[in-house]
Design a protein around this motif. Structure first.
Motif, PDB file in Angstrom:
ATOM      1  N   UNK A 111      53.069   9.875  62.112  1.00  0.00           N
ATOM      2  CA  UNK A 111      52.463   8.681  61.557  1.00  0.00           C
ATOM      3  C   UNK A 111      53.316   8.174  60.405  1.00  0.00           C
ATOM      4  N   UNK A 112      53.550   6.874  60.353  1.00  0.00           N
ATOM      5  CA  UNK A 112      54.306   6.280  59.260  1.00  0.00           C
ATOM      6  C   UNK A 112      53.471   6.234  57.996  1.00  0.00           C
ATOM      7  N   UNK A 113      54.139   6.485  56.911  1.00  0.00           N
ATOM      8  CA  UNK A 113      53.472   6.399  55.605  1.00  0.00           C
ATOM      9  C   UNK A 113      53.437   4.951  55.143  1.00  0.00           C
ATOM     10  N   UNK A 114      52.330   4.565  54.554  1.00  0.00           N
ATOM     11  CA  UNK A 114      52.193   3.256  53.935  1.00  0.00           C
ATOM     12  C   UNK A 114      52.888   3.336  52.579  1.00  0.00           C
ATOM     13  N   UNK A 115      53.894   2.498  52.370  1.00  0.00           N
ATOM     14  CA  UNK A 115      54.645   2.502  51.111  1.00  0.00           C
ATOM     15  C   UNK A 115      53.981   1.526  50.141  1.00  0.00           C
ATOM     16  N   UNK A 116      53.466   2.076  49.035  1.00  0.00           N
ATOM     17  CA  UNK A 116      52.703   1.295  48.066  1.00  0.00           C
ATOM     18  C   UNK A 116      53.393   1.320  46.710  1.00  0.00           C
ATOM     19  N   UNK A 117      53.487   0.144  46.098  1.00  0.00           N
ATOM     20  CA  UNK A 117      53.890   0.022  44.701  1.00  0.00           C
ATOM     21  C   UNK A 117      52.622  -0.281  43.914  1.00  0.00           C
ATOM     22  N   UNK A 118      52.336   0.538  42.914  1.00  0.00           N
ATOM     23  CA  UNK A 118      51.103   0.384  42.141  1.00  0.00           C
ATOM     24  C   UNK A 118      51.461   0.116  40.684  1.00  0.00           C
ATOM     25  N   UNK A 119      51.191  -1.094  40.220  1.00  0.00           N
ATOM     26  CA  UNK A 119      51.409  -1.474  38.821  1.00  0.00           C
ATOM     27  C   UNK A 119      50.131  -1.163  38.052  1.00  0.00           C
ATOM     28  N   UNK A 120      50.194  -0.150  37.211  1.00  0.00           N
ATOM     29  CA  UNK A 120      48.990   0.316  36.499  1.00  0.00           C
ATOM     30  C   UNK A 120      49.416   1.032  35.225  1.00  0.00           C
ATOM     31  N   UNK A 121      48.844   0.655  34.100  1.00  0.00           N
ATOM     32  CA  UNK A 121      49.199   1.294  32.834  1.00  0.00           C
ATOM     33  C   UNK A 121      48.236   2.398  32.407  1.00  0.00           C
ATOM     34  N   UNK A 122      47.174   2.600  33.143  1.00  0.00           N
ATOM     35  CA  UNK A 122      46.218   3.662  32.833  1.00  0.00           C
ATOM     36  C   UNK A 122      46.374   4.782  33.862  1.00  0.00           C
ATOM     37  N   UNK A 123      46.895   5.929  33.450  1.00  0.00           N
ATOM     38  CA  UNK A 123      47.114   7.023  34.402  1.00  0.00           C
ATOM     39  C   UNK A 123      45.850   7.476  35.135  1.00  0.00           C
ATOM     40  N   UNK A 124      44.707   7.404  34.460  1.00  0.00           N
ATOM     41  CA  UNK A 124      43.458   7.816  35.117  1.00  0.00           C
ATOM     42  C   UNK A 124      43.079   6.849  36.235  1.00  0.00           C
ATOM     43  N   UNK A 125      43.281   5.546  36.020  1.00  0.00           N
ATOM     44  CA  UNK A 125      43.003   4.567  37.074  1.00  0.00           C
ATOM     45  C   UNK A 125      43.956   4.761  38.248  1.00  0.00           C
ATOM     46  N   UNK A 162      42.756   7.711  40.177  1.00  0.00           N
ATOM     47  CA  UNK A 162      41.531   7.389  40.910  1.00  0.00           C
ATOM     48  C   UNK A 162      41.854   6.642  42.203  1.00  0.00           C
ATOM     49  N   UNK A 163      42.752   5.678  42.124  1.00  0.00           N
ATOM     50  CA  UNK A 163      43.150   4.941  43.325  1.00  0.00           C
ATOM     51  C   UNK A 163      43.775   5.893  44.339  1.00  0.00           C
ATOM     52  N   UNK A 176      35.718  -0.503  38.156  1.00  0.00           N
ATOM     53  CA  UNK A 176      34.419  -0.455  37.499  1.00  0.00           C
ATOM     54  C   UNK A 176      33.300  -0.495  38.527  1.00  0.00           C
ATOM     55  N   UNK A 177      33.423  -1.314  39.538  1.00  0.00           N
ATOM     56  CA  UNK A 177      32.423  -1.386  40.596  1.00  0.00           C
ATOM     57  C   UNK A 177      32.387  -0.057  41.342  1.00  0.00           C
ATOM     58  N   UNK A 178      33.549   0.491  41.631  1.00  0.00           N
ATOM     59  CA  UNK A 178      33.652   1.751  42.360  1.00  0.00           C
ATOM     60  C   UNK A 178      32.886   2.856  41.615  1.00  0.00           C
ATOM     61  N   UNK A 179      33.061   2.936  40.331  1.00  0.00           N
ATOM     62  CA  UNK A 179      32.411   3.970  39.543  1.00  0.00           C
ATOM     63  C   UNK A 179      30.911   3.737  39.449  1.00  0.00           C
ATOM     64  N   UNK A 180      30.471   2.492  39.302  1.00  0.00           N
ATOM     65  CA  UNK A 180      29.058   2.195  39.121  1.00  0.00           C
ATOM     66  C   UNK A 180      28.240   2.310  40.408  1.00  0.00           C
ATOM     67  N   UNK A 181      28.810   1.953  41.529  1.00  0.00           N
ATOM     68  CA  UNK A 181      28.039   1.867  42.760  1.00  0.00           C
ATOM     69  C   UNK A 181      28.264   3.045  43.713  1.00  0.00           C
ATOM     70  N   UNK A 182      29.020   4.019  43.327  1.00  0.00           N
ATOM     71  CA  UNK A 182      29.415   5.125  44.189  1.00  0.00           C
ATOM     72  C   UNK A 182      30.627   4.676  45.002  1.00  0.00           C
ATOM     73  N   UNK A 183      31.361   5.591  45.564  1.00  0.00           N
ATOM     74  CA  UNK A 183      32.571   5.236  46.303  1.00  0.00           C
ATOM     75  C   UNK A 183      32.305   4.259  47.442  1.00  0.00           C
ATOM     76  N   UNK A 184      33.177   3.265  47.545  1.00  0.00           N
ATOM     77  CA  UNK A 184      33.071   2.298  48.635  1.00  0.00           C
ATOM     78  C   UNK A 184      33.638   2.868  49.925  1.00  0.00           C
TER      79      UNK A 184
END
Length: 95
Positions: A1-15, A18-19, A85-93
């Motif tokens: 299976x091919x890997x999905x190559x993702x670039x993630x711009x994020x300054x919060x290591x915890x976020x 989580x992703x 924020x929605x993910x945390x409040x409403x349970x995992x989507x």
């Protein structure tokens, strides 16, 4: 299976972590490069190709909108802000 190559711009290591957990839980096979500044983002785009870009709405000295404008012609991009924020409040989507 091919890997999905993702670039993630994020300054919060915890976020960023989580992703990664959400993607893994959903069974997506991904290779993700997390960058936290405009210079890292631009450098990553210069030397790599990506299937998807995930972006926080803003990081210091850079916005998700600017990230979108730079990459919109070559790759699918999603802006993330309220999603976590929605993910945390409403349970995992993704179950």
């Amino acid at each position: 299976m091919n890997r999905l190559r993702i670039l993630h711009l994020e300054d919060d290591p915890m976020d960023a972590e989580l992703i990664q957990l959400i993607l893994a839980k959903d069974g997506l096979v991904c290779e993700t490069l997390v960058v936290n500044s405009a210079s890292e983002y631009l450098a990553a785009l210069d030397v790599n190709s990506f299937d998807l870009i995930l972006s926080d709405s803003s990081v210091p000295e850079f916005t998700g909108h600017a990230a979108f404008e730079i990459a919109k012609k070559s790759v699918l991009i999603y802006l993330l802000s309220w999603f976590l924020q929605i993910q945390i409040q409403k349970k995992p989507l993704l179950t």
